[in-house]
Motif scaffolding. Structure first.
Motif, PDB file in Angstrom:
ATOM      1  N   VAL A 206       4.707  -2.108  -4.346  1.00 56.75           N
ATOM      2  CA  VAL A 206       3.463  -1.392  -4.116  1.00 56.75           C
ATOM      3  C   VAL A 206       2.503  -1.945  -5.159  1.00 56.75           C
ATOM      4  CG1 VAL A 206       2.374   0.868  -4.355  1.00 56.75           C
ATOM      5  CG2 VAL A 206       4.673   0.706  -3.390  1.00 56.75           C
ATOM      6  N   ILE A 207       1.404  -2.525  -4.696  1.00 57.75           N
ATOM      7  CA  ILE A 207       0.489  -3.148  -5.657  1.00 57.75           C
ATOM      8  C   ILE A 207      -0.668  -2.209  -5.942  1.00 57.75           C
ATOM      9  CG2 ILE A 207      -0.974  -5.144  -6.166  1.00 57.75           C
ATOM     10  CD1 ILE A 207       0.842  -6.787  -4.344  1.00 57.75           C
ATOM     11  N   MET A 208      -0.863  -1.930  -7.217  1.00 56.53           N
ATOM     12  CA  MET A 208      -1.862  -0.962  -7.629  1.00 56.53           C
ATOM     13  C   MET A 208      -2.911  -1.642  -8.499  1.00 56.53           C
ATOM     14  SD  MET A 208      -0.913   2.616  -9.350  1.00 56.53           S
ATOM     15  CE  MET A 208      -1.836   4.004  -8.767  1.00 56.53           C
ATOM     16  N   GLU A 209      -4.150  -1.220  -8.292  1.00 57.63           N
ATOM     17  CA  GLU A 209      -5.246  -1.802  -9.063  1.00 57.63           C
ATOM     18  C   GLU A 209      -6.329  -0.740  -9.190  1.00 57.63           C
ATOM     19  OE1 GLU A 209      -7.489  -5.847  -9.132  1.00 57.63           O
ATOM     20  OE2 GLU A 209      -6.251  -4.870 -10.602  1.00 57.63           O
ATOM     21  N   GLN A 210      -6.793  -0.524 -10.383  1.00 62.12           N
ATOM     22  CA  GLN A 210      -7.837   0.474 -10.639  1.00 62.12           C
ATOM     23  C   GLN A 210      -7.561   1.799  -9.952  1.00 62.12           C
ATOM     24  OE1 GLN A 210     -11.786  -1.135  -9.984  1.00 62.12           O
ATOM     25  NE2 GLN A 210     -11.148  -3.112 -10.760  1.00 62.12           N
ATOM     26  N   GLY A 211      -6.330   2.249 -10.065  1.00 60.87           N
ATOM     27  CA  GLY A 211      -5.974   3.576  -9.556  1.00 60.87           C
ATOM     28  C   GLY A 211      -5.676   3.638  -8.079  1.00 60.87           C
ATOM     29  N   LYS A 212      -5.931   2.533  -7.363  1.00 56.47           N
ATOM     30  CA  LYS A 212      -5.707   2.549  -5.918  1.00 56.47           C
ATOM     31  C   LYS A 212      -4.575   1.623  -5.521  1.00 56.47           C
ATOM     32  CE  LYS A 212     -10.320   3.784  -4.506  1.00 56.47           C
ATOM     33  NZ  LYS A 212     -11.184   3.934  -3.357  1.00 56.47           N
ATOM     34  N   ILE A 213      -3.915   2.022  -4.431  1.00 54.75           N
ATOM     35  CA  ILE A 213      -2.876   1.141  -3.887  1.00 54.75           C
ATOM     36  C   ILE A 213      -3.566   0.167  -2.961  1.00 54.75           C
ATOM     37  CG2 ILE A 213      -0.784   1.084  -2.482  1.00 54.75           C
ATOM     38  CD1 ILE A 213       0.024   3.119  -4.375  1.00 54.75           C
ATOM     39  N   ILE A 214      -3.447  -1.103  -3.288  1.00 55.58           N
ATOM     40  CA  ILE A 214      -4.169  -2.073  -2.476  1.00 55.58           C
ATOM     41  C   ILE A 214      -3.265  -2.806  -1.505  1.00 55.58           C
ATOM     42  CG2 ILE A 214      -6.076  -2.353  -4.088  1.00 55.58           C
ATOM     43  CD1 ILE A 214      -4.689  -4.933  -4.999  1.00 55.58           C
ATOM     44  N   ASN A 215      -1.972  -2.697  -1.703  1.00 53.06           N
ATOM     45  CA  ASN A 215      -1.063  -3.382  -0.796  1.00 53.06           C
ATOM     46  C   ASN A 215       0.361  -2.873  -0.978  1.00 53.06           C
ATOM     47  OD1 ASN A 215       0.276  -5.609   0.700  1.00 53.06           O
ATOM     48  ND2 ASN A 215      -1.751  -6.547   0.504  1.00 53.06           N
ATOM     49  N   VAL A 216       1.093  -2.796   0.116  1.00 52.48           N
ATOM     50  CA  VAL A 216       2.528  -2.518   0.044  1.00 52.48           C
ATOM     51  C   VAL A 216       3.192  -3.614   0.852  1.00 52.48           C
ATOM     52  CG1 VAL A 216       4.393  -0.901   0.540  1.00 52.48           C
ATOM     53  CG2 VAL A 216       2.123  -0.030  -0.050  1.00 52.48           C
ATOM     54  N   THR A 217       4.096  -4.341   0.226  1.00 51.81           N
ATOM     55  CA  THR A 217       4.646  -5.495   0.925  1.00 51.81           C
ATOM     56  C   THR A 217       6.094  -5.776   0.531  1.00 51.81           C
ATOM     57  OG1 THR A 217       4.330  -7.856   1.330  1.00 51.81           O
ATOM     58  CG2 THR A 217       3.654  -7.061  -0.799  1.00 51.81           C
ATOM     59  N   THR A 218       6.815  -6.420   1.436  1.00 52.52           N
ATOM     60  CA  THR A 218       8.178  -6.819   1.078  1.00 52.52           C
ATOM     61  C   THR A 218       8.091  -8.083   0.232  1.00 52.52           C
ATOM     62  OG1 THR A 218       8.399  -8.228   3.016  1.00 52.52           O
ATOM     63  CG2 THR A 218       9.145  -5.945   3.241  1.00 52.52           C
ATOM     64  N   ILE A 219       9.099  -8.298  -0.589  1.00 49.56           N
ATOM     65  CA  ILE A 219       9.138  -9.508  -1.402  1.00 49.56           C
ATOM     66  C   ILE A 219       9.223 -10.736  -0.488  1.00 49.56           C
ATOM     67  CG2 ILE A 219      10.572 -10.795  -3.045  1.00 49.56           C
ATOM     68  CD1 ILE A 219       8.965  -8.554  -4.326  1.00 49.56           C
ATOM     69  N   GLU A 220       9.983 -10.586   0.607  1.00 46.66           N
ATOM     70  CA  GLU A 220      10.108 -11.707   1.543  1.00 46.66           C
ATOM     71  C   GLU A 220       8.751 -12.192   2.046  1.00 46.66           C
ATOM     72  OE1 GLU A 220      12.662  -9.971   4.445  1.00 46.66           O
ATOM     73  OE2 GLU A 220      14.161  -9.809   2.860  1.00 46.66           O
ATOM     74  N   SER A 221       7.914 -11.252   2.432  1.00 43.55           N
ATOM     75  CA  SER A 221       6.646 -11.706   3.001  1.00 43.55           C
ATOM     76  C   SER A 221       5.751 -12.302   1.918  1.00 43.55           C
ATOM     77  CB  SER A 221       5.953 -10.588   3.770  1.00 43.55           C
ATOM     78  OG  SER A 221       5.436  -9.650   2.884  1.00 43.55           O
TER      79      SER A 221
END
Ligand SMILES: Nc1ncnc2c1ncn2[C@@H]1O[C@H](COP(=O)(O)OP(=O)(O)OP(=O)(O)O)[C@@H](O)[C@H]1O
Ligand SMILES: [Mg+2]
Length: 319
Positions: A206-221
């Motif tokens: 789950v990628i977070m930046e400035q308090g917001k979740i900007i992306n959720v991704t599998t490591i594979e992708s």
């Protein structure tokens, strides 16, 4: 369907002056999953984790652990979670084992003696468990912290930047036992600001930046390279032939020479389809090729691109 053990929905933390340091964060963690919470310094990872484990109050949103709402069944939720958020405090003058016992006595349910052996075994601390904690290295203290967090058999383990201060061997061992736990059905949420680390440790991020979740991704992708895109390749050549190859490739429309490395490597950009043509051209000109390496856009590049996208999106929203 896979079981959801942690369900975060619109989690928000507002501080003075109405600033949202975590802003409507939503994500889910599955049973047996290692989920990374990845973001640069100040992204809001620790704040998110503190709200999940109930160390600070959330402003808005909900946290569900194994289907139970943290607000409604706080105690039951807490018994399902083991966490290391701040550096765990130990009694320095007591042994690792005594520390665990001390902690175990505070648990809601009695911890059977075998459980102590199990967690000590898992974090590989058997050899030092009767030594005083003041003799422990940082890595050993960290293992003791994980052992402590696991003592009451939680379904969910939450670790805030667990690799901080660990050497590569320690990081690898942490990875190994988190995977072992995952295989036993225990899910781990682990935060970090290092993508390379998350890549090796997690199933999804789950990628977070400035308090917001900007992306959720599998490591594979994240790892996938796109074969239709331009590729950066490195050609290993004989040093005496580098200039000749350079001129030859520069004359090709579909190829851009980017740089020379160490006097015998040419880094070029071309479409994936053109790699054989390029190779043929060099061979026909009697240039010896020792290797052609595909240089994928590094994960760090992709991560930066993702966070840059995220930033752009956030800026747009703000306008
Ligand atoms: N109580 C508070 N009041 C105001 N601002 C706060 C408070 N707690 C944290 N912040 C700010 O919120 C932001 C997020 O902090 P947080 O500690 O959650 O980030 P983080 O992702 O864990 O960062 P790091 O990688 O440095 O640990 C930071 O800018 C921090 O300064
Ligand atoms: Mg933090």
């Amino acid at each position: 369907m896979s079981e959801i053990v942690l369900d975060i929905s619109n989690l928000t933390k507002r501080v003075q002056k109405n600033k949202k340091i975590v802003d409507s964060a939503s994500f889910q963690m599955k049973k047996g999953e290692i989920l990374g919470l990845l973001g640069p310094n100040g992204a809001g990872k620790t704040t998110t984790i503190r709200m999940i484990v109930g160390l600070i109050k959330k402003t808005e949103g909900s946290v569900k652990i194994n289907g139970r709402d943290l607000d409604e069944e706080g105690q039951a939720c807490k018994s399902e979670v083991g966490a290391i958020v701040e550096n765990p405090a130990f009694y320095d003058y007591m042994s690792g084992y005594k520390n665990l016992q001390q902690y175990g006595r505070m648990a809601k349910k009695e911890i059977p003696p075998e459980r102590y052996e199990e967690v000590i075994e898992l974090v590989k601390l058997k050899h030092a468990i009767n030594d005083k904690v003041k003799k422990y290295s940082l890595g050993m203290k960290q293992r003791l912290g994980v052992a402590q967090a696991l003592l009451h058999n939680p379904a969910v383990l939450i670790l805030d930047e667990p690799t901080n201060g660990l050497d590569p061997k320690g990081i690898r061992e942490l990875r190994d036992y988190l995977r072992q736990l995952a295989n036993e059905g225990i899910s781990t949420l682990v935060s970090s600001h290092l993508l390379s680390e998350m890549q090796l440790m997690c199933d999804r991020v789950v990628i977070m930046e400035q308090g917001k979740i900007i992306n959720v991704t599998t490591i594979e992708s994240l790892n996938e390279s796109n074969e239709t895109e331009d590729q950066v390749i490195a050609l290993r050549l004989n040093a005496s032939q580098v200039n000749k190859a350079n001129d030859l490739l520069n004359a090709m429309e579909t190829v851009t020479v980017m740089e020379k490395e160490n006097g015998h490597i040419l880094v070029v950009k071309t479409s994936y389809d053109h790699i054989p043509t390029l190779n043929k051209k060099l061979v026909e000109a009697a240039i010896d090729i020792y290797a052609i390496e595909l240089r994928k856009a590094s994960l760090e590049d992709k991560f930066l691109a993702l966070t840059a996208d995220g930033e752009a999106k956030l800026q747009k929203e703000a306008e």
